[in-house]
Motif scaffolding. Structure first.
Motif, PDB file in Angstrom:
ATOM      1  N   ARG A   1      -2.582   7.940   1.232  1.00  0.00           N
ATOM      2  CA  ARG A   1      -1.595   7.736   0.187  1.00  0.00           C
ATOM      3  C   ARG A   1      -0.746   8.974  -0.015  1.00  0.00           C
ATOM      4  O   ARG A   1      -1.236  10.089   0.004  1.00  0.00           O
ATOM      5  N   ARG A   2       0.545   8.738  -0.208  1.00  0.00           N
ATOM      6  CA  ARG A   2       1.428   9.837  -0.574  1.00  0.00           C
ATOM      7  C   ARG A   2       1.435   9.988  -2.086  1.00  0.00           C
ATOM      8  O   ARG A   2       1.305   9.031  -2.826  1.00  0.00           O
ATOM      9  N   THR A   3       1.608  11.198  -2.552  1.00  0.00           N
ATOM     10  CA  THR A   3       1.550  11.438  -3.988  1.00  0.00           C
ATOM     11  C   THR A   3       2.866  11.944  -4.550  1.00  0.00           C
ATOM     12  O   THR A   3       2.961  12.224  -5.731  1.00  0.00           O
ATOM     13  N   ASP A   4       3.909  12.050  -3.709  1.00  0.00           N
ATOM     14  CA  ASP A   4       5.174  12.569  -4.230  1.00  0.00           C
ATOM     15  C   ASP A   4       5.796  11.533  -5.158  1.00  0.00           C
ATOM     16  O   ASP A   4       5.842  10.356  -4.864  1.00  0.00           O
TER      17      ASP A   4
ATOM     18  N   ALA B   1      -6.969  -4.294   2.530  1.00  0.00           N
ATOM     19  CA  ALA B   1      -8.230  -3.822   1.946  1.00  0.00           C
ATOM     20  C   ALA B   1      -8.723  -2.527   2.567  1.00  0.00           C
ATOM     21  O   ALA B   1      -9.462  -1.768   1.926  1.00  0.00           O
ATOM     22  N   HIS B   2      -8.344  -2.247   3.813  1.00  0.00           N
ATOM     23  CA  HIS B   2      -8.821  -1.036   4.487  1.00  0.00           C
ATOM     24  C   HIS B   2      -8.061   0.210   4.054  1.00  0.00           C
ATOM     25  O   HIS B   2      -8.461   1.325   4.370  1.00  0.00           O
ATOM     26  N   LEU B   3      -6.986   0.023   3.303  1.00  0.00           N
ATOM     27  CA  LEU B   3      -6.172   1.159   2.876  1.00  0.00           C
ATOM     28  C   LEU B   3      -6.739   1.763   1.602  1.00  0.00           C
ATOM     29  O   LEU B   3      -7.298   1.050   0.758  1.00  0.00           O
ATOM     30  N   PRO B   4      -6.597   3.063   1.419  1.00  0.00           N
ATOM     31  CA  PRO B   4      -7.130   3.707   0.209  1.00  0.00           C
ATOM     32  C   PRO B   4      -6.410   3.212  -1.044  1.00  0.00           C
ATOM     33  O   PRO B   4      -5.199   3.045  -1.047  1.00  0.00           O
ATOM     34  N   GLY B   5      -7.184   2.998  -2.093  1.00  0.00           N
ATOM     35  CA  GLY B   5      -6.608   2.560  -3.360  1.00  0.00           C
ATOM     36  C   GLY B   5      -6.402   1.068  -3.472  1.00  0.00           C
ATOM     37  O   GLY B   5      -5.870   0.590  -4.470  1.00  0.00           O
TER      38      GLY B   5
ATOM     39  N   PRO C   1       3.362   3.850  -1.297  1.00  0.00           N
ATOM     40  CA  PRO C   1       3.586   4.275   0.086  1.00  0.00           C
ATOM     41  C   PRO C   1       2.301   4.725   0.769  1.00  0.00           C
ATOM     42  O   PRO C   1       1.459   5.394   0.183  1.00  0.00           O
ATOM     43  N   PHE C   2       2.155   4.339   2.040  1.00  0.00           N
ATOM     44  CA  PHE C   2       1.072   4.794   2.884  1.00  0.00           C
ATOM     45  C   PHE C   2       1.670   5.596   4.037  1.00  0.00           C
ATOM     46  O   PHE C   2       2.740   5.285   4.536  1.00  0.00           O
ATOM     47  N   SER C   3       0.958   6.588   4.470  1.00  0.00           N
ATOM     48  CA  SER C   3       1.404   7.371   5.623  1.00  0.00           C
ATOM     49  C   SER C   3       0.180   7.728   6.439  1.00  0.00           C
ATOM     50  O   SER C   3      -0.680   8.485   5.992  1.00  0.00           O
ATOM     51  N   ALA C   4       0.094   7.158   7.643  1.00  0.00           N
ATOM     52  CA  ALA C   4      -1.040   7.405   8.538  1.00  0.00           C
ATOM     53  C   ALA C   4      -2.365   7.111   7.837  1.00  0.00           C
ATOM     54  O   ALA C   4      -3.340   7.830   7.972  1.00  0.00           O
ATOM     55  N   GLY C   5      -2.369   6.029   7.058  1.00  0.00           N
ATOM     56  CA  GLY C   5      -3.609   5.609   6.407  1.00  0.00           C
ATOM     57  C   GLY C   5      -3.926   6.401   5.160  1.00  0.00           C
ATOM     58  O   GLY C   5      -4.964   6.207   4.558  1.00  0.00           O
TER      59      GLY C   5
END
Length: 600
Positions: A268-271, A19-23, A262-266
């Motif tokens: 979201r990656r958009t690639d 829940a703490h992650l974006p999105g 994918p998450f990276s250092a909290g």
């Protein structure tokens, strides 16, 4: 994929982990009950708070109170897999109530079969104001909203094994935040997308769940690469979709989700390369790979079991022969998930057919009316049947008959045959021309499911007949048996044992008693069946049991009697086939000829 949630059953623990992650946002799959009879269903609730989750759990025993709570607090929800009976109580009356109470339904489920997914959309899309008003009046319920006949649809992976995360989803117009995404859902600006479910996807999920359970509970077991059981379970649970077979099972929740979100250092990656579905586990190639691995494992285990047992038994080492039973463990590992899955996918076929006829006036799409499977072991013994099949016209409703056999040689012309390679062929002691053939269980079940037969006809009491009965019961297909009463008599002649003959009769009573109908091979066979206790209601002597074959020439060579003095209208004498030891014996395939005439 831009947004993600975890919908655990009656829990938000999994969603809270991310829940703490974006999105990410909180959701749950709630087990709801009709208070009048306890019938259960699953309802997805989306974008809720912890306080709302607690209140939903308090109200979930009463679907009517829960619906009112959803409406009062504008809680997003969707009825999950509406044609899946959770506790066996779902009826057409419950479905009518759901169509009045709710306006959002899951129409694409990543585990459940395509037929149910498509039927949800077809029925909901066919609703009219008059139909919903009729349901509301009949059940004394208040519809939701100004246009309750207009339904919206969602999709979800329903993934319990961590294998198909993100392969089925609900898509909306562009949204920059979770709030915008949920607003699209509330407004009905959404559509399900991704892959539909299947038996093989459910099988893969069960293998993955088993692997995870043993990995957590018995880490030493799965860590031993020399243990054949552990290696088999590891192989079945892996997604070997890469060319080098190096794909591994993700071992943490975060790692699984990161495959598609994918998450990276909290952040979201958009690639696109990270979120593209290509190369993910859960593609059809991976499903087929697992099915092939399970099929090979079942072949190897059964072969080792039989050979080990026979080897020690021939040497008089009965206690050592029991050691071969150790091969049952890998056999169960390879077969059980498939049997459970195929039953789960088809246990509600009757409800779906009834619902389609009730709401649409037609059968569910995907069924093939009139296509029947004939399970037989000796195609070479029925040249007359082949000629009749070749001469039969194709009916407009598409009636067909396919012979399903195992190890048969030179199938006759004019007959569609699906011939499977046997797992084992064992000669009958003292009667070498006959062989006991062990059919491949998984391959034949997979074939019957894909062909969607509407009836199974069985004319053999052997292992193939048993498999035909199992296929019918697992897939919900009616089974008709053609019973030849000479089987117990042959057992007595072969073994010179009245006790074994009685045992054979007991077996026939059980086998054909488990079928939906029994066609005696002749009136004489019918009398024997009645004498031996086969239920009268199950015995049917078809009209026109004696029918002429095209052409009388060569009748004696075929073991076929000449036409009676009354000509063709007088019918034929009894039809027989020469047994390997010589002499005529009655045969059951003449009943099949009459059955084919009925189908045509």
């Amino acid at each position: 994929m831009s947004f993600v949630t975890i919908s655990d059953h009656d829990s938000i623990d999994g969603a809270l982990e991310i829940a703490h992650l974006p999105g990410a946002f909180l959701s749950s799959e709630v087990t709801v009950e009709f208070p009048e009879d306890g019938c259960q269903l699953h309802c997805l609730v989306t974008g809720i708070t912890e306080a709302q989750h607690r209140e939903i759990q308090r109200l979930r025993k009463d679907v009517y109170d829960l619906r009112d709570y959803f409406r009062e607090h504008d809680i997003l929800h969707s009825i999950a897999h509406p044609f899946y009976t959770v506790n066996g109580g779902l009826t057409l009356s419950h479905l009518e109530k759901l169509l009045v109470l709710f306006n959002r339904f899951e129409a694409l489920n990543g585990i459940h079969d395509r037929r149910g997914n498509e039927l949800v959309r077809r029925i909901c899309s066919s609703l009219t104001p008059e139909v919903v008003a009729d349901f509301a009046e009949r059940h004394r319920l208040e519809p939701w909203g100004a246009t309750p006949w207009v339904k919206t649809f969602t999709g979800g992976s329903d993934d319990h094994g961590g294998f198909y995360i993100g392969t089925t989803y609900t898509q909306t117009p562009s949204a920059a935040t979770v709030e915008e995404y949920l607003a699209h859902l509330r407004a009905g600006r959404c559509e399900p997308g991704g892959e539909t479910g299947s038996t093989l996807r459910l099988v893969q999920s069960l293998y993955s769940i088993s692997y995870e359970y043993y990995r957590l509970q018995f880490p030493a077991l799965l860590g031993n690469r020399k243990d054949p059981f552990a290696e088999l379970l590891r192989r079945l649970a892996r997604a070997t979709t890469a060319d080098d077979g190096t794909e591994r099972v993700p071992v943490t929740l975060r790692e699984r989700i990161s495959r598609v979100f994918p998450f990276s250092a909290g952040r979201r990656r958009t690639d696109e390369s990270a979120t593209s579905p290509a190369g993910r586990p859960g593609q059809p190639a991976a499903d087929r790979h697992t099915f092939g691995a399970a099929s090979r494992a079942s072949r190897e285990s059964l072969s080792s079991l039989v050979r080990g047992f026979v080897l020690h038994a021939r040497r008089g080492r009965l206690s050592e022969s029991l050691g071969a039973l150790a091969h049952l463990a890998p056999l169960a590992v390879s077969l059980a998930p498939y049997l459970v899955s195929i039953h789960a996918q088809h246990k509600d076929s009757g409800l779906m057919e009834t619902a389609a006829l009730r709401f649409l006036g037609t059968r569910p799409e995907g069924n093939r009316p009139g296509k029947r499977a004939w399970f037989t072991e000796r195609l070479t013994d029925v040249p007359s049947v082949a000629r009749i099949l070749h001469a039969l016209p194709v009916r407009e409703d598409g009636r067909e008959l396919v012979a399903v056999t195992c190890g048969a040689e030179r199938p006759p012309a004019g007959l569609e045959v699906r011939n499977f390679e046997p797992l084992l062929e064992l000669p009958v002691p003292g009667y070498e021309p006959w062989k006991l053939t062990v059919p491949p269980l998984l391959e034949i079940l997979d074939h019957c499911e894909k062909e969607r037969y509407t009836e199974i006809v069985i004319s053999t009491p052997g292992p193939l007949g048993l498999l035909g009965l199992a296929a019918g019961r697992l897939l919900g297909i009616p089974v008709t048996g053609i019973c030849h009463a000479g089987f117990p008599l042959s057992v007595r002649q072969l073994c010179d044992s009245p006790a074994l003959e009685d045992l054979a009769w007991g077996y026939l009573r059980w086998l054909f008693g488990a079928m939906d109908g029994v066609v005696p091979a002749s009136r004489h066979d019918g009398a024997l069946l009645a004498e031996r206790g086969v239920e009268p209601a199950r015995r049917t002597v078809l009209p026109g049991l004696l029918i002429p074959l095209p052409g009388a020439e060569g009748a004696e060579e075929r073991g076929v009697g000449a036409p009676s003095p009354g000509g063709w209208a007088g019918g034929w004498e009894r039809v027989g086939v020469r047994a390997p030891g010589g002499g005529l014996r009655p045969r059951s395939e003449d009943a099949l000829e009459s059955l084919l005439c009925r189908l045509s």
